[in-house]
Each structure stands twice: as C-alpha cells, then as structure tokens.
Design a protein around this motif. Structure first.
Motif, PDB file in Angstrom:
ATOM      1  N   GLY A   1      44.636  31.528  44.631  1.00  0.00           N
ATOM      2  CA  GLY A   1      44.542  31.994  43.259  1.00  0.00           C
ATOM      3  C   GLY A   1      44.355  30.850  42.274  1.00  0.00           C
ATOM      4  O   GLY A   1      45.306  30.401  41.642  1.00  0.00           O
TER       5      GLY A   1
ATOM      6  N   TYR B   1      51.619  38.872  37.309  1.00  0.00           N
ATOM      7  CA  TYR B   1      52.459  37.678  37.216  1.00  0.00           C
ATOM      8  C   TYR B   1      53.513  37.803  36.113  1.00  0.00           C
ATOM      9  O   TYR B   1      54.536  37.123  36.162  1.00  0.00           O
TER      10      TYR B   1
ATOM     11  N   GLU C   1      36.171  34.600  51.308  1.00  0.00           N
ATOM     12  CA  GLU C   1      36.694  35.100  50.034  1.00  0.00           C
ATOM     13  C   GLU C   1      35.621  34.962  48.964  1.00  0.00           C
ATOM     14  O   GLU C   1      34.656  34.225  49.126  1.00  0.00           O
TER      15      GLU C   1
ATOM     16  N   ASP D   1      36.340  41.074  40.770  1.00  0.00           N
ATOM     17  CA  ASP D   1      37.714  41.047  41.253  1.00  0.00           C
ATOM     18  C   ASP D   1      38.280  42.467  41.284  1.00  0.00           C
ATOM     19  O   ASP D   1      37.996  43.294  40.415  1.00  0.00           O
TER      20      ASP D   1
ATOM     21  N   TYR E   1      42.924  36.670  35.136  1.00  0.00           N
ATOM     22  CA  TYR E   1      42.618  37.647  36.169  1.00  0.00           C
ATOM     23  C   TYR E   1      43.773  38.591  36.537  1.00  0.00           C
ATOM     24  O   TYR E   1      43.521  39.744  36.849  1.00  0.00           O
ATOM     25  N   GLN E   2      45.008  38.130  36.531  1.00  0.00           N
ATOM     26  CA  GLN E   2      46.113  39.012  36.921  1.00  0.00           C
ATOM     27  C   GLN E   2      47.339  38.797  36.031  1.00  0.00           C
ATOM     28  O   GLN E   2      48.441  38.548  36.536  1.00  0.00           O
TER      29      GLN E   2
ATOM     30  N   PHE F   1      43.953  31.345  36.377  1.00  0.00           N
ATOM     31  CA  PHE F   1      43.910  32.532  37.243  1.00  0.00           C
ATOM     32  C   PHE F   1      44.955  33.558  36.796  1.00  0.00           C
ATOM     33  O   PHE F   1      44.672  34.760  36.725  1.00  0.00           O
TER      34      PHE F   1
ATOM     35  N   ARG G   1      45.552  27.115  38.117  1.00  0.00           N
ATOM     36  CA  ARG G   1      46.520  28.165  38.434  1.00  0.00           C
ATOM     37  C   ARG G   1      46.825  29.031  37.214  1.00  0.00           C
ATOM     38  O   ARG G   1      46.806  30.262  37.284  1.00  0.00           O
TER      39      ARG G   1
END
Length: 295
Positions: free
Chosen positions: A108, A94, A160, A248, A89-90, A85, A82
C-alpha cells in the motif's frame, strides 16, 4: 480461441530466512526500492561531478550534500508514499484501523504521495543548506525514472495493479482470484499488463528523454527544466495508462463499474488521472520558470 500470455511463474519473494521464530523475506518490490534509490543516487553523483553540465562549470551542491540528502529522500518516499495511499485511496478503512497505517510491509504505497513527501523533504534540505531548490529538484527528477521502471516491473512480478480485461494478443492471465473476476468472460481472463505499460512510458521513455536533455543539451543550465519535463511526462503517461489500468476496488460499484471518482457524462476520471492533472500543470509552470534561465 483467444491468444493470451500466461503469467510467468515468479515468486514475489526472492528468498526468505527464519530467525528467532520469525520469517524474514526479501521481496522484489523492496529490492526495486533499494536498487532504484542506489542507482538514482549514483546517477546524481555523476551529474554533480561533471562541471560542464552546469552553468558556470560547477554544480550548486557537493557529493557530500547528495549523500546527506539520501536519508531525507528515503524518509520522504516511505512516509509520503504510505500516507498518500492512506489519504487518497482508503481513508475510511485506515480511519477505523489506525494501527494498520504503520504496517508498510503489508503493501500500500502511492506514487503521488511519495513524490509529495520527497518534494517536502527536498524543500527542507535545500533551505537548511542554502541550495537552490529547483536545481535539487532537477537532479532528483533525473534519477526518478530508474525507480519507476524497477517499481513497475516489481508490480508485474507481484501480480498487482493489473489492467482491465482485454482480448489483445498480449493480454496476460494473472493468477489471483481478483484478477480472474471478470463478469461476462468465459475461461481465463486476460488483462492489460498495465504495469509494463507504465514501466515503458514512465521509466524507459521518460528516463531516456531526460538523460538526453541533461547530457546532450545542458538542461541543468536552466533550473526547473528537467523537473518540468518529468512532471509533464509522468502526468501524461499515467493519465494515458489509466485508460487501460483496472481501477482500485474501493472505487468500483455496480453503478460505477469503471471506478471513476469524477464523472463527465458517460466518461470520467480515475483517481490516478485526477492526481496526474496537477502534475502536468506544475510541469508547465516549471518550464516557464526555466525559460528565464535560457540565456
């Protein structure tokens, strides 16, 4: 007319029940984690119980140690996957929505983060029990392809992490709106089933090679060998599949349609490829260490 494979009509949820006004569902992805961990655990127990697989005729840890390690591994997979991710990636999203970090049920997870989490958990466990870390790492890397195989199949069922558009006859028409957003493509957009590519390379092929080395060539006699083969095998497999896998969404822009995070002229590297290169380097380093135990 282009030959395509329609996406199989499989629900992401195996079953769901309502309790106290709340809906609880068992999803294929969760089942893949559960079954992968259980099968991997049993595979490790089998190896520990077979003295001929180890130099000196005895494993450096007991079955009880493996049972205790299971909790550490589960925490490492979930927390590391977690947080990986979130960070890889993000991070921007977050950072603005920190409460969302704990909502793992919304999806995720990053494999590279989960791997790092398991490595840290094993380091702590090995230090606390006085167990050789490389032997412990070999056992876990022997079991990991099972989880990778099941996890990538679950990704396919969930529609996905699909691949880039293709006109290959094995291209799959995934049903989601995002998968059908293919500029310049008329009619149904077929994509590479990159999840199945990864299942075959990281799961079946890599797993078969490692089991062959362990059971036929006493690879566990040389601490670090199995882990080295796993890191190199996974890193190369992921690097290759990234050429067919859709980047992504957060990395794709009008000026960067391929979603590269590192640009090399007209080419580039995706985030998955960038994270896989250190794995290959680490694998080569582990093979050099393992050679010291060859005789």
């Amino acid at each position: 007319m282009q030959a395509v494979i329609p996406f199989p009509d499989i629900s992401p949820e195996i079953f769901s029940i309502s309790l106290f006004g709340m809906e609880f569902a068992l999803r294929w992805y969760a089942l893949a984690y559960i079954v992968g961990i259980v099968l991997g655990w049993r595979l490790v127990v089998m190896a520990v119980r077979r003295g001929h697989l180890w130099r000196g005729g005895e494993a450096p840890l007991s079955v009880r140690d493996i049972e205790d390690l299971l909790t550490w591994v589960i925490l490492g997979v979930i927390l590391g996957g977690r947080l990986g991710f979130v960070l890889f990636y993000q991070p921007g999203y977050y950072l603005q929505n920190p409460v969302e970090i704990v909502k793992v049920w919304q999806g995720g997870m990053a494999f590279h983060g989960g791997l790092l989490g398991v490595m840290l958990a094993c380091l702590g466990f090995a230090w606390s029990r006085g167990i050789r870390f490389l032997s412990l790492a070999d056992l876990l890397c022997m079991a990991a392809p099972v989880g990778l195989l099941l996890g990538r199949i679950a990704n396919f069922i969930n529609a996905e992490l699909w691949g880039r558009p293709t006109d290959a006859p094995w291209g799959v028409v995934f049903p989601t709106a995002a998968a059908q957003d293919c500029p310049g493509v008329e009619g149904p957009c077929a994509r590479h089933p990159s999840q199945l590519y990864e299942a075959g390379l990281e799961g079946l092929l890599l797993g078969a090679v490692i089991l062959w080395l362990v059971w036929r060539h006493r690879a566990l006699w040389m601490p670090g060998l199995v882990a080295g083969v796993f890191f190199i095998g996974y890193g190369l497999s992921r690097f290759v599949v990234e050429f067919f896998r859709q980047a992504d969404a957060q990395f794709i822009t009008p000026d960067n349609p391929m979603g590269y995070v590192v640009h090399l002229g007209n080419w580039g590297l995706s985030m998955g490829q960038l994270l896989s290169l250190p794995m290959v380097a680490l694998g080569l380093f582990l093979l050099l260490i393992a050679r010291r135990h060859e005789t």
